[in-house]
Design a protein around this motif. Structure first.
Motif: not given
Length: 590
Positions: A532, A537, A539-541, A543, A574, A577, A579-580
């Motif tokens: 994060m 982005a 690799r947010y899934e 996270a 965050h 962000k 998408k996160l």
């Protein structure tokens, strides 16, 4: 015992969990059809995803499976599901195997005219088979002449103009690729294919035409050498194969004495011009086959040394080429004498075994067998010839020798010994295999073999595993420690090494939750925040998956409020962000 000398444990050991499970399902649903046994071969068709069934062939002896083959494209970890299905059906449903006669038994039922009729019909279906028929007939009517090559030589000299054009085209095309900035090797594969054509002539006894081809290749290469070097080309990838091909051609050619000096000058000239070392070829040209020390060695004179001075680096390669030539001509006595003199232990012992001189093999092995590789090669030959007790004797001795192929040899020995009911040998070899390359599959295999002494053996294996620095053991450590409930060991394993795939770390965290929720929280926080904070982005899934472990750890500790506060701090940090934040909704699920 089953009609097929193999156990379900061996089948499981030689396949991964997925192929074993799928194979078991195929077998249970009767996908294995047309199951036949012909002598020491099992044949079957297995219905699968394609319209046509997959064809499976399995060869075996009293010691178990010797080879397997399936028409499917599987080429991964162990046996495919179709082979597994066939073997499981053989073991569990022996009545489904139809005993059919072998080829020899079928042919024994035919008279002369019937055999002729059969061969004629087979050739009608496959016209090219007549060449095989002709070769076979000539081999039984004309005994091999040890002074001549086994195949007829071409009567006319080959036209090398097309070969020169081909080599030039390969080099010119490669140069264009280099001009356009290609970093791949644009030459080697095609050039080696041309060199292989020359080698085929040499292997068929036509060394003179092999030399003609090699001269065309090498001279054309030399003509283009300056331009090649200007664009970064080099000869390293073809230097060794070209030198070997020249050596093979020289040793099976009939070179007039008047032409030897000219060929020597050519090779030396090319050696200086294109920076290829032709030392082995030049030595083969100098010695030929009439070199007096060589003649004495091949006659069995143990007092003669082939190399009076320092043994050159290429000596073993030259000896191997000579041995291949002698073997093609069935000159076995000279083969054995040369192999023994040159210290080619593997070739010496395996040739003795192939000739059926087993007493000599077993005696010579005591003093000459010096590496795992030699023992493995010899054991395979002995097994092929049906000498199973001798095979195990060699295998046991070979496991104590140095070498690079210890794992494969130990695993092979363990399987063979297990099927021959030599459990202690199988167990010892299995432990050696595990020590060399720890895996969960070998761990469970040793467990099955150890029986009542498993608890004692297990402690030794776990200690081997803890001390192993083999990178192949990394996943095995996680699998085995979790299997044995050794959570702290599993944690130490993934904690000290960043190699581990996230899947393995997730497995360790899941197992550690009831015992070490604090470790789960701390470790998962580090992994999630690293993603994060760097704004990765894509690799947010991942996270969020780590954050789910954080949440689980807090809930295990009964600290719901601490989790809520931590999540709120992340949303504050965050929040932009998008998408996160959208993915954070996953954290609401139980």
């Amino acid at each position: 015992m089953s009609i097929l000398p193999i156990s379900e444990a061996i089948i499981r050991h030689n396949s991964n969990a997925s192929s074993y499970s799928r194979g078991e399902e195929y077998s249970r649903h009767r996908a294995v059809i047309d199951l036949k046994k012909r002598g020491n071969q099992i044949q079957a068709a297995v219905e699968g995803s394609e319209i046509k069934p997959y064809q499976v062939s399995i060869n075996f002896d009293a010691g178990g499976i010797t080879s397997v083959c399936c028409s499917c494209a599987y080429d991964y970890d162990g046996w495919c599901k179709h082979i597994v299905a066939t073997l499981l059906t053989c073991v569990r449903s022996e009545a489904e195997i139809e005993e059919r006669p072998t080829l020899q038994q079928l042919l024994n039922n035919l008279d002369h005219l019937q055999t002729q009729s059969l061969v004629q019909k087979l050739v009608e279906k496959n016209p090219e088979a007549i060449d095989d028929v002709e070769l076979f007939v000539s081999s039984i009517n004309l005994p091999p002449d040890p002074t001549k090559s086994p195949s007829p030589k071409r009567r006319t000299k080959i036209d090398v103009a097309p070969i020169r054009s081909q080599v030039k085209r390969i080099l010119r095309d490669g140069l264009r690729e280099l001009e356009y900035g290609s970093e791949d090797d644009p030459f080697t594969e095609e050039l080696l294919a041309v060199v292989e054509e020359a080698r085929e002539f040499a292997e068929n006894g036509d060394g003179n035409n092999a030399i003609t081809i090699l001269e065309a290749i090498t001279s054309t290469y030399a003509q283009e050498w300056d331009e090649l070097t200007n664009y970064g080309g080099d000869c390293y990838s073809i230097a060794e194969p070209l030198n070997r091909a020249w050596t093979e051609a020289i040793l099976c050619a009939e070179i007039p004495v008047s032409e030897v000096a000219d060929l020597q000058i050519m090779l030396e000239s090319w050696q200086d011009e294109i920076d290829i070392d032709f030392s082995m070829s030049l030595e083969a040209l100098r010695q030929g086959w009439n070199y007096e020390p060589l003649q004495q060695v091949m006659k069995g004179d143990t007092s003669t040394q082939l190399w009076a001075d320092t043994r050159p680096d290429f000596a073993n390669d030259l000896a191997l080429i000579r041995l291949e030539y002698l073997e093609r001509q069935n000159r076995y006595t000279e083969y054995l004498n040369l192999a023994l003199s040159e210290g080619m232990t593997q070739q010496y012992l395996t040739q003795l075994a192939a000739l059926g001189r087993i007493d000599e093999v077993m005696s010579a092995a005591q003093t000459h067998m010096d590496t795992v590789e030699t023992a493995f090669a010899l054991a395979k030959i002995l097994r092929e010839e049906g000498y199973l007790s001798e095979t195990l004797e060699i295998a046991q001795a070979g496991l104590n020798l140095p070498g690079k192929n210890i794992y494969d040899f130990a695993a092979w020995t363990s399987d063979l010994a297990q099927e021959l009911n030599h459990t202690s040998i199988a167990l010892n070899a299995g432990i050696i295999a595990f020590e060399e390359r720890p895996s969960f599959r070998d761990y469970t295999k040793v467990e099955n073999l150890a029986g009542e002494i498993w608890e004692e053996v297990k402690q030794d294996l776990l200690e081997i595993l803890r001390e192993s620095e083999n990178w192949l053991a990394k996943e095995a450590k996680v699998d085995i420690f979790l299997h044995e409930g050794l959570i702290d060991d599993a944690i130490k394993t993934v904690k000290k090494d960043t190699y581990y795939r996230s899947e393995s770390v997730h497995r360790v965290m899941q197992a550690a939750l009831p015992h070490r929720p604090d470790w789960v929280i701390n470790n998962a926080v580090i992994r999630a925040e690293e993603i994060m904070n760097r704004g990765k982005a894509d690799r947010y899934e991942d996270a969020v998956k780590w954050l789910k472990k954080v949440k689980a750890g807090y809930l295990q500790l009964g600290q719901q409020a601490e989790w809520s506060n931590y999540r709120a701090s992340l949303e504050y940090t965050h929040g932009r962000k998008r998408k996160l934040m959208d993915l954070f909704n996953e954290l609401n699920k139980p």
